[in-house]
Design a protein around this motif. Structure first.
Motif, PDB file in Angstrom:
ATOM      1  N   UNK A   1       0.836  -1.209   0.000  1.00  0.00           N
ATOM      2  CA  UNK A   1       0.000   0.000   0.000  1.00  0.00           C
ATOM      3  C   UNK A   1       0.872   1.259   0.000  1.00  0.00           C
ATOM      4  N   UNK A   2       1.928   1.251   0.794  1.00  0.00           N
ATOM      5  CA  UNK A   2       2.856   2.379   0.829  1.00  0.00           C
ATOM      6  C   UNK A   2       3.573   2.547  -0.506  1.00  0.00           C
ATOM      7  N   UNK A   3       3.976   1.452  -1.111  1.00  0.00           N
ATOM      8  CA  UNK A   3       4.683   1.540  -2.393  1.00  0.00           C
ATOM      9  C   UNK A   3       3.768   2.065  -3.496  1.00  0.00           C
ATOM     10  N   UNK A   4       2.509   1.685  -3.479  1.00  0.00           N
ATOM     11  CA  UNK A   4       1.555   2.207  -4.464  1.00  0.00           C
ATOM     12  C   UNK A   4       1.358   3.709  -4.252  1.00  0.00           C
ATOM     13  N   UNK A   5       1.339   4.147  -3.004  1.00  0.00           N
ATOM     14  CA  UNK A   5       1.222   5.583  -2.730  1.00  0.00           C
ATOM     15  C   UNK A   5       2.438   6.342  -3.249  1.00  0.00           C
ATOM     16  N   UNK A   6       3.617   5.770  -3.063  1.00  0.00           N
ATOM     17  CA  UNK A   6       4.832   6.415  -3.574  1.00  0.00           C
ATOM     18  C   UNK A   6       4.814   6.432  -5.104  1.00  0.00           C
ATOM     19  N   UNK A   7       4.305   5.374  -5.710  1.00  0.00           N
ATOM     20  CA  UNK A   7       4.163   5.348  -7.165  1.00  0.00           C
ATOM     21  C   UNK A   7       3.229   6.448  -7.655  1.00  0.00           C
TER      22      UNK A   7
ATOM     23  N   UNK B   1       1.768   9.858   3.584  1.00  0.00           N
ATOM     24  CA  UNK B   1       1.870  10.059   5.033  1.00  0.00           C
ATOM     25  C   UNK B   1       0.920   9.136   5.780  1.00  0.00           C
ATOM     26  N   UNK B   2      -0.300   9.001   5.274  1.00  0.00           N
ATOM     27  CA  UNK B   2      -1.279   8.125   5.909  1.00  0.00           C
ATOM     28  C   UNK B   2      -0.804   6.672   5.858  1.00  0.00           C
ATOM     29  N   UNK B   3      -0.218   6.250   4.755  1.00  0.00           N
ATOM     30  CA  UNK B   3       0.277   4.875   4.639  1.00  0.00           C
ATOM     31  C   UNK B   3       1.439   4.612   5.597  1.00  0.00           C
ATOM     32  N   UNK B   4       2.292   5.606   5.791  1.00  0.00           N
ATOM     33  CA  UNK B   4       3.387   5.460   6.752  1.00  0.00           C
ATOM     34  C   UNK B   4       2.839   5.293   8.160  1.00  0.00           C
TER      35      UNK B   4
END
Length: 140
Positions: free
Chosen positions: A53-59, A109-112
């Protein structure tokens, strides 16, 4: 002091830089997603979901920065010059890209925070909800 962001060299360098960074980070993110999906052991699968989920957000941030808006940073008007797909094909202003970037960064930020919460819950399960003392007891 002269504003260097209005220089013609800056205007020609920034789109090349943004597209290069975008392609590189998408390649690295694709590799990271593959490794998280294919190579994570069974014990790490629950935490791997949060990391995916975090990696998709960074993408999404990289996609916006490198291709969708690709706005050139000019002080004091962020998003005034836009070279991305949103501006060239769909006619949006560069400010729409800045708004998308703000939402994308908030999503990261939310994913972190989700990842930190998962680690906290995992530690609580490991100590079986016993209180953890702040000061360690002396062995003497």
């Amino acid at each position: 002091m002269r504003n260097l962001t209005l220089s013609a060299a800056w205007m020609s360098f920034m789109p090349v830089y943004q597209h290069t960074v975008g392609v590189t980070t998408h390649a690295v993110s694709a590799l990271a997603l593959y490794l998280m999906v294919a190579k994570t052991p069974k014990a790490g699968q629950p935490f791997a979901r949060y990391l995916i989920l975090l990696q998709v957000a960074i993408l999404s941030v990289d996609l916006n920065f490198g291709f969708l808006s690709a706005s050139i940073g000019i002080y004091p008007v962020p998003g005034a010059i836009c070279n991305g797909i949103l501006c060239t094909l769909f006619g949006f202003s560069g400010h729409a890209g800045v708004v998308l970037m703000s939402f994308s960064v908030a999503y990261v930020s939310m994913c972190i925070i989700f990842c930190f919460h998962f680690k906290f819950v995992t530690i609580l399960e490991m100590v079986k909800h016993r209180p953890v003392s702040v000061t360690p007891k002396s062995p003497f």
